[in-house]
Design a protein around this motif. Structure first.
Motif, PDB file in Angstrom:
ATOM      1  N   ALA B 278       0.854  -1.184   0.000  1.00  0.00           N
ATOM      2  CA  ALA B 278       0.000   0.000   0.000  1.00  0.00           C
ATOM      3  C   ALA B 278       0.887   1.230   0.000  1.00  0.00           C
ATOM      4  CB  ALA B 278      -0.887   0.013   1.231  1.00  0.00           C
ATOM      5  N   ILE B 279       0.606   2.172  -0.913  1.00  0.00           N
ATOM      6  CA  ILE B 279       1.319   3.447  -0.889  1.00  0.00           C
ATOM      7  C   ILE B 279       0.357   4.475  -0.325  1.00  0.00           C
ATOM      8  CG2 ILE B 279       2.450   5.227  -2.252  1.00  0.00           C
ATOM      9  CD1 ILE B 279       3.319   3.128  -4.184  1.00  0.00           C
ATOM     10  N   MET B 280       0.737   5.089   0.790  1.00  0.00           N
ATOM     11  CA  MET B 280      -0.169   6.016   1.452  1.00  0.00           C
ATOM     12  C   MET B 280       0.505   7.356   1.678  1.00  0.00           C
ATOM     13  SD  MET B 280      -1.937   3.514   4.234  1.00  0.00           S
ATOM     14  CE  MET B 280      -3.414   4.493   4.317  1.00  0.00           C
ATOM     15  N   GLY B 281      -0.310   8.364   1.906  1.00  0.00           N
ATOM     16  CA  GLY B 281       0.216   9.695   2.181  1.00  0.00           C
ATOM     17  C   GLY B 281      -0.847  10.714   1.879  1.00  0.00           C
ATOM     18  N   PRO B 282      -0.660  11.940   2.371  1.00  0.00           N
ATOM     19  CA  PRO B 282      -1.689  12.963   2.132  1.00  0.00           C
ATOM     20  C   PRO B 282      -1.795  13.341   0.652  1.00  0.00           C
ATOM     21  CG  PRO B 282       0.155  13.865   3.396  1.00  0.00           C
ATOM     22  CD  PRO B 282       0.435  12.431   3.210  1.00  0.00           C
ATOM     23  N   ASN B 283      -2.834  14.083   0.298  1.00  0.00           N
ATOM     24  CA  ASN B 283      -2.973  14.569  -1.078  1.00  0.00           C
ATOM     25  C   ASN B 283      -1.777  15.431  -1.448  1.00  0.00           C
ATOM     26  OD1 ASN B 283      -5.304  13.333  -1.742  1.00  0.00           O
ATOM     27  ND2 ASN B 283      -6.627  15.118  -1.371  1.00  0.00           N
ATOM     28  N   GLY B 284      -1.277  15.249  -2.646  1.00  0.00           N
ATOM     29  CA  GLY B 284      -0.166  16.076  -3.105  1.00  0.00           C
ATOM     30  C   GLY B 284       1.185  15.625  -2.585  1.00  0.00           C
ATOM     31  N   SER B 285       1.252  14.418  -2.000  1.00  0.00           N
ATOM     32  CA  SER B 285       2.542  13.980  -1.459  1.00  0.00           C
ATOM     33  C   SER B 285       3.376  13.273  -2.509  1.00  0.00           C
ATOM     34  CB  SER B 285       2.302  13.051  -0.271  1.00  0.00           C
ATOM     35  OG  SER B 285       1.492  11.978  -0.661  1.00  0.00           O
ATOM     36  N   GLY B 286       2.800  12.976  -3.673  1.00  0.00           N
ATOM     37  CA  GLY B 286       3.561  12.354  -4.750  1.00  0.00           C
ATOM     38  C   GLY B 286       3.240  10.884  -4.980  1.00  0.00           C
ATOM     39  N   LYS B 287       2.153  10.392  -4.409  1.00  0.00           N
ATOM     40  CA  LYS B 287       1.801   8.976  -4.565  1.00  0.00           C
ATOM     41  C   LYS B 287       1.564   8.623  -6.028  1.00  0.00           C
ATOM     42  CE  LYS B 287      -1.981   9.060  -2.112  1.00  0.00           C
ATOM     43  NZ  LYS B 287      -2.187  10.427  -1.636  1.00  0.00           N
ATOM     44  N   THR B 288       0.699   9.415  -6.676  1.00  0.00           N
ATOM     45  CA  THR B 288       0.339   9.107  -8.054  1.00  0.00           C
ATOM     46  C   THR B 288       1.546   9.265  -8.971  1.00  0.00           C
ATOM     47  OG1 THR B 288      -1.857   9.900  -7.536  1.00  0.00           O
ATOM     48  CG2 THR B 288      -1.356   9.601  -9.839  1.00  0.00           C
ATOM     49  N   THR B 289       2.354  10.307  -8.714  1.00  0.00           N
ATOM     50  CA  THR B 289       3.568  10.483  -9.505  1.00  0.00           C
ATOM     51  C   THR B 289       4.468   9.261  -9.380  1.00  0.00           C
ATOM     52  OG1 THR B 289       3.405  12.808  -8.956  1.00  0.00           O
ATOM     53  CG2 THR B 289       5.444  12.075  -9.958  1.00  0.00           C
ATOM     54  N   LEU B 290       4.578   8.735  -8.177  1.00  0.00           N
ATOM     55  CA  LEU B 290       5.445   7.583  -7.953  1.00  0.00           C
ATOM     56  C   LEU B 290       4.984   6.364  -8.766  1.00  0.00           C
ATOM     57  CD1 LEU B 290       7.842   6.407  -6.462  1.00  0.00           C
ATOM     58  CD2 LEU B 290       6.335   5.815  -4.574  1.00  0.00           C
ATOM     59  N   ILE B 291       3.681   6.096  -8.777  1.00  0.00           N
ATOM     60  CA  ILE B 291       3.243   4.918  -9.547  1.00  0.00           C
ATOM     61  C   ILE B 291       3.383   5.153 -11.046  1.00  0.00           C
ATOM     62  CG2 ILE B 291       1.741   3.878  -7.785  1.00  0.00           C
ATOM     63  CD1 ILE B 291      -0.610   5.049  -9.424  1.00  0.00           C
ATOM     64  N   LYS B 292       3.241   6.408 -11.458  1.00  0.00           N
ATOM     65  CA  LYS B 292       3.439   6.683 -12.887  1.00  0.00           C
ATOM     66  C   LYS B 292       4.902   6.500 -13.266  1.00  0.00           C
ATOM     67  CE  LYS B 292      -0.498   9.688 -13.623  1.00  0.00           C
ATOM     68  NZ  LYS B 292      -0.925  11.082 -13.682  1.00  0.00           N
ATOM     69  N   LEU B 293       5.797   6.826 -12.338  1.00  0.00           N
ATOM     70  CA  LEU B 293       7.215   6.586 -12.587  1.00  0.00           C
ATOM     71  C   LEU B 293       7.483   5.088 -12.678  1.00  0.00           C
ATOM     72  CD1 LEU B 293       8.758   9.214 -10.175  1.00  0.00           C
ATOM     73  CD2 LEU B 293       9.193   9.109 -12.618  1.00  0.00           C
ATOM     74  N   MET B 294       6.839   4.330 -11.797  1.00  0.00           N
ATOM     75  CA  MET B 294       7.054   2.880 -11.780  1.00  0.00           C
ATOM     76  C   MET B 294       6.579   2.220 -13.069  1.00  0.00           C
ATOM     77  SD  MET B 294       5.812   1.804  -8.040  1.00  0.00           S
ATOM     78  CE  MET B 294       6.882   1.800  -6.618  1.00  0.00           C
ATOM     79  N   SER B 295       5.531   2.782 -13.680  1.00  0.00           N
ATOM     80  CA  SER B 295       5.001   2.147 -14.867  1.00  0.00           C
ATOM     81  C   SER B 295       5.601   2.717 -16.139  1.00  0.00           C
ATOM     82  CB  SER B 295       3.487   2.332 -14.909  1.00  0.00           C
ATOM     83  OG  SER B 295       3.210   3.690 -15.126  1.00  0.00           O
ATOM     84  N   GLY B 296       6.482   3.707 -15.996  1.00  0.00           N
ATOM     85  CA  GLY B 296       7.122   4.281 -17.171  1.00  0.00           C
ATOM     86  C   GLY B 296       6.329   5.376 -17.841  1.00  0.00           C
ATOM     87  N   LEU B 297       5.147   5.708 -17.315  1.00  0.00           N
ATOM     88  CA  LEU B 297       4.374   6.812 -17.897  1.00  0.00           C
ATOM     89  C   LEU B 297       5.133   8.121 -17.734  1.00  0.00           C
ATOM     90  CD1 LEU B 297       0.732   6.027 -16.726  1.00  0.00           C
ATOM     91  CD2 LEU B 297       1.539   6.125 -19.068  1.00  0.00           C
ATOM     92  N   LEU B 298       5.869   8.238 -16.635  1.00  0.00           N
ATOM     93  CA  LEU B 298       6.749   9.382 -16.443  1.00  0.00           C
ATOM     94  C   LEU B 298       8.177   8.852 -16.351  1.00  0.00           C
ATOM     95  CD1 LEU B 298       4.778  11.304 -13.667  1.00  0.00           C
ATOM     96  CD2 LEU B 298       4.849  11.846 -16.093  1.00  0.00           C
ATOM     97  N   LYS B 299       9.123   9.637 -16.858  1.00  0.00           N
ATOM     98  CA  LYS B 299      10.520   9.220 -16.771  1.00  0.00           C
ATOM     99  C   LYS B 299      11.197  10.028 -15.680  1.00  0.00           C
ATOM    100  CE  LYS B 299       9.669   7.054 -20.663  1.00  0.00           C
ATOM    101  NZ  LYS B 299       9.266   5.649 -20.593  1.00  0.00           N
ATOM    102  N   PRO B 300      12.011   9.382 -14.863  1.00  0.00           N
ATOM    103  CA  PRO B 300      12.632  10.121 -13.760  1.00  0.00           C
ATOM    104  C   PRO B 300      13.556  11.239 -14.258  1.00  0.00           C
ATOM    105  CG  PRO B 300      13.540   7.904 -13.934  1.00  0.00           C
ATOM    106  CD  PRO B 300      12.375   7.970 -14.853  1.00  0.00           C
ATOM    107  N   THR B 301      13.573  12.359 -13.542  1.00  0.00           N
ATOM    108  CA  THR B 301      14.492  13.444 -13.860  1.00  0.00           C
ATOM    109  C   THR B 301      15.915  13.036 -13.496  1.00  0.00           C
ATOM    110  OG1 THR B 301      12.701  14.874 -13.157  1.00  0.00           O
ATOM    111  CG2 THR B 301      14.790  15.938 -13.606  1.00  0.00           C
ATOM    112  N   LYS B 302      16.045  12.339 -12.373  1.00  0.00           N
ATOM    113  CA  LYS B 302      17.340  11.841 -11.917  1.00  0.00           C
ATOM    114  C   LYS B 302      17.114  10.472 -11.306  1.00  0.00           C
ATOM    115  CE  LYS B 302      20.385  13.499  -8.730  1.00  0.00           C
ATOM    116  NZ  LYS B 302      20.732  14.523  -7.735  1.00  0.00           N
TER     117      LYS B 302
END
Lengths: 242, 501
Positions: B278-302
């Motif tokens: 489970a990935i948890m955290g308040p709104n705007g903490s980066g949860k959705t960004t993290l899963i998008k990074l994991m699936s390759g929808l977003l590419k990491p800056t570093k």
């Protein structure tokens, strides 16, 4: 700058500067206008994004330069008393186009869509028009979020968007557009319900908003009027008066 | 004390879309009372809201009968605009209800529509701005507000019409714990001023102090009053997973959006087969960004993200969908095709996987008999199944469920459990992004807490949820106490539960 300019001033300034671009013919005027665009961006703290977007216009400027230089009097093949080349004209028109783009970009970046609507309302545009335009503008952002979300969902189902031949790519985009279309219709339905829940009617006797222009607004509007007036006199009566 | 009920609903029936959606619904509501109607997705909550506000049968076609008595007067079937000022509805997509450019204007919009005097408008405006604490935002453009503030604004402009009853359709959707608590306080404040609320929701976690009465709306059939047992069923997964080769490696990843927001700040995380994370955290903490990074929808800056040894930088997200698939939350959002079969087979065709995968997935979720039906005709829980099945058909190594807020009922919880069991049995991983501590506690064997782009805890649910310091820091709620200990705020709670005993 704690207090923002009145939206009316912004829209008047924009059209004033825009008309100047078409009237003036000296490099100093153009430089002045470009500096105004840059200064606006500097105050809005968006110089970087401004320059970034400006760079994207370089191909357009190059094409414009070539067209105006080579196709002077519509012909490169014209041999005879007048030649078909005019680099001077090319450079002049490119500079004018560049100034035009700078001013427009600065306007787009400095004015929020809401301010545009506000300006239209205050300039006594018909309420139906301003209201509809406002709704449309507001939903552009919603739609673009929607578009992004659907795109990501479809990519997650293995939809390739950046490969294949042109036709295949276009076809693949239909898989995003269909759900988007359905969502748009749904949103429109919701919107009409929401309007009714607020007892919406297009009443003509709406209260007029009382927004006063500040001193700075008056100064800027007067200034732009004077400058335009001066440029008209300068270019039309050059030999007569000055 | 006022004994007369403001609103009495008697035997309300509604047929809509050729289905019986509401069946003999009866309840009553007094002044300043808060009634919560709880039901799973597709149980007819929105239909009920539409009936009460006159949208059904006037704007949305449907057959209704029964009685809706407002102060003794039957208002069933009355035009919606005639109910303005009596019943206010806050829709599920409340953002569509914002019309004004600025906060102030949005509130005035409705007041001007009903033709009030300038003085009265000012008076009401000042009152709502004050009672919802929006005074500092009155000149702000509405499009620049956060979603929590937007909801506040919609509440403000609804109560400015002086309704006697406010209906809120699924107000808890997408609210994090602190958001829910804010809403609770607002409701408590307003009910003291005599406004009654009907809150239609999938769960009431966090709103208990505000609510006086509860009614369960169960599927499309009968209602039970005061039964809360199925909401908080505890069923902890064993956590005897073995660490082996990670399926997803997130190695010191930083991510910055093009507009300059640094959202992920040096996150490292490995996901192994058998993980139910489970990935948890308040709104705007980066949860959705993290899963998008994991699936390759977003590419990491570093930094690097590797999916089964493949760096997401060199592989497109569509190619990686074979290994990592995200199930996005709204099951209706990306329905593309005319039949259930095409919908599920879409992914297999894209990735050139055998179509037997799609067939399997459909059988798994008991949708195989419906393959020729249009997806829009499915019931809500079937749509949820369809949504998950079309991801499951890709046979991914990691299945990511993005805020499955729709799963607060028996049925859909059962679906999720089936998925998790299937995935675990073949040593795959499931990642769930959620606000819901109960869900995380009952389904997962590992919880990652992310706050402001940094992972602040990564452990078993047992140890995380007993760490009060962390829970306080990210404003997470502790998993629920047994149901019979839930305290309801108002005087009527005893009466409601009395019927059960």
């Amino acid at each position: 700058m704690s207090k923002s300019l009145d939206p009316r001033t912004k829209i008047i300034m924009f059209f004033g500067l825009l008309s100047l671009v078409f009237m003036v013919k000296d490099i100093y005027w153009f430089l002045g206008l470009i500096i105004i665009a840059l200064l606006t961006m500097f105050f809005k703290k968006s110089v970087r994004i401004f320059l970034k977007m400006l760079i994207k216009f370089i191909p357009v400027l190059l094409i414009a330069f070539m067209l105006w230089s080579l196709f002077y009097n519509w012909s490169v093949f014209r041999i005879g008393n007048s030649n078909g080349f005019n680099v001077n004209l090319g450079m002049f028109m490119t500079l004018r186009l560049f100034t035009l783009i700078s001013i427009s970009l600065a306007f787009i970046l400095a004015v929020k869509p809401e301010e545009l609507i506000r300006a239209l309302e205050l300039l006594r545009f018909p309420y139906v028009l301003a209201f509809t335009l406002g709704l449309a503008l507001r939903h552009i952002t919603t739609m673009s979020d929607e578009y992004r979300a659907i795109k990501e969902a479809q990519i997650s189902r293995g939809l390739e968007l950046d490969s294949g031949f042109l036709l295949k790519r276009i076809r693949n985009y239909t898989y995003i557009l269909i759900p988007l279309l359905i969502r748009t219709i749904e949103t429109a339905e919701k919107l009409t319900l929401a309007m009714e829940l607020k007892a919406f009617t297009l009443r003509k006797d709406r209260r007029k908003m009382e927004y006063r222009l500040s001193i700075i607004d008056y100064v800027l509007i007067t200034l732009i009027v004077i400058v335009i007036g001066f440029s008209i006199i300068y270019y039309n009566f050059k030999g007569v008066l000055l | 004390m006022e004994t007369l009920n403001k609103l009495t609903v008697n035997n309300l029936n509604c047929n809509y879309d050729k289905r019986k959606v509401l069946n003999n619904i009866s309840f009553s509501l007094g002044k300043g009372e808060v009634l919560s109607i709880i039901g799973p997705a597709g149980s007819g909550k929105t239909t009920l809201a539409y009936c009460l506000s006159g949208i059904i049968p006037n704007r949305v076609k449907g057959y209704v009968d029964g009685e809706i008595l407002l102060n003794g007067e039957n208002v069933l079937g009355r035009e919606p605009y005639k109910l303005v000022g009596k019943i206010g509805l806050i829709m599920q997509d409340y953002e569509t209800q914002i019309f004004g450019l600025t906060v102030e204007e949005d509130i005035m919009f409705g007041l001007e529509n009903i033709g009030l005097e300038e003085k009265e408008i000012r008076k009401r405006l000042d009152w709502v701005l004050k009672s919802l604490g929006l005074e500092n935002y009155r000149r702000k453009y509405t499009s620049q507000l956060s979603s929590g503030l937007k909801q506040k604004l919609v509440i403000a402009s609804t109560i400015s019409m002086y309704p006697e009853i406010v209906i809120m359709d699924d107000p808890l959707l997408n609210l994090d714990w602190s958001g829910i608590k804010n809403l609770e306080n607002i409701i408590i404040d307003l009910k003291k001023q005599g406004i009654s609320f009907i809150i239609l929701t999938k769960h009431i976690k966090g709103l208990e102090r505000a609510i006086d009465k509860i009614i369960m709306l169960n599927g499309n059939t009968v209602m039970h009053e005061g039964e809360l047992s199925f909401i908080n069923k505890k069923d902890t997964m064993p956590n005897n997973y073995e660490k082996s080769v990670p399926l997803i490696e997130v190695d010191n990843v930083w991510f910055k959006y093009p507009d300059g927001d640094l959202v992920i700040k040096g996150v490292s995380l490995n996901v192994y087969g058998g993980d139910v994370l489970a990935i948890m955290g308040p709104n705007g903490s980066g949860k959705t960004t993290l899963i998008k990074l994991m699936s390759g929808l977003l590419k990491p800056t570093k930094g690097h993200v590797k999916v089964i040894g493949r760096s997401t930088r060199n592989h497109g997200a569509a190619k990686l969908a074979k290994y990592v698939t995200i199930v996005f939350q709204n099951p209706e959002k990306h329905i593309t095709f005319e039949t259930v079969w095409d919908e599920v087979a879409f992914g297999c065709k894209n990735l050139k996987l055998p179509l037997s995968y799609a067939e399997n997935a459909l059988k798994c979720f008991q949708l195989f008999e419906r393959i020729y039906d249009p997806p829009y005709e499915l019931s809500m829980s079937e749509k949820i199944k369809l949504n998950i099945a079309s991801a499951f058909a890709l046979d991914p190594n990691v299945l990511i469920l993005d805020e499955p807020v729709t799963i607060h009922d028996h049925n859909s919880l059962g679906i999720i459990k089936t998925v998790i069991e299937k995935m675990r049995s073949i040593d795959r991983a499931v990642i769930i992004v959620t606000h819901d501590s109960d869900l995380a506690f009952s389904l997962c064997n590992r919880v990652v807490i992310i706050n402001d782009g940094v992972i602040i805890a990564d452990n078993t649910p047992q140890s995380i949820f007993s760490n009060h310091e962390i829970l306080r820091k990210v404003e997470l709620k502790q998993p629920e106490v047994p149901t019979h200990e839930i305290k309801l705020g108002g005087a009527h709670s005893e009466q409601v539960f009395g019927s059960e005993n």
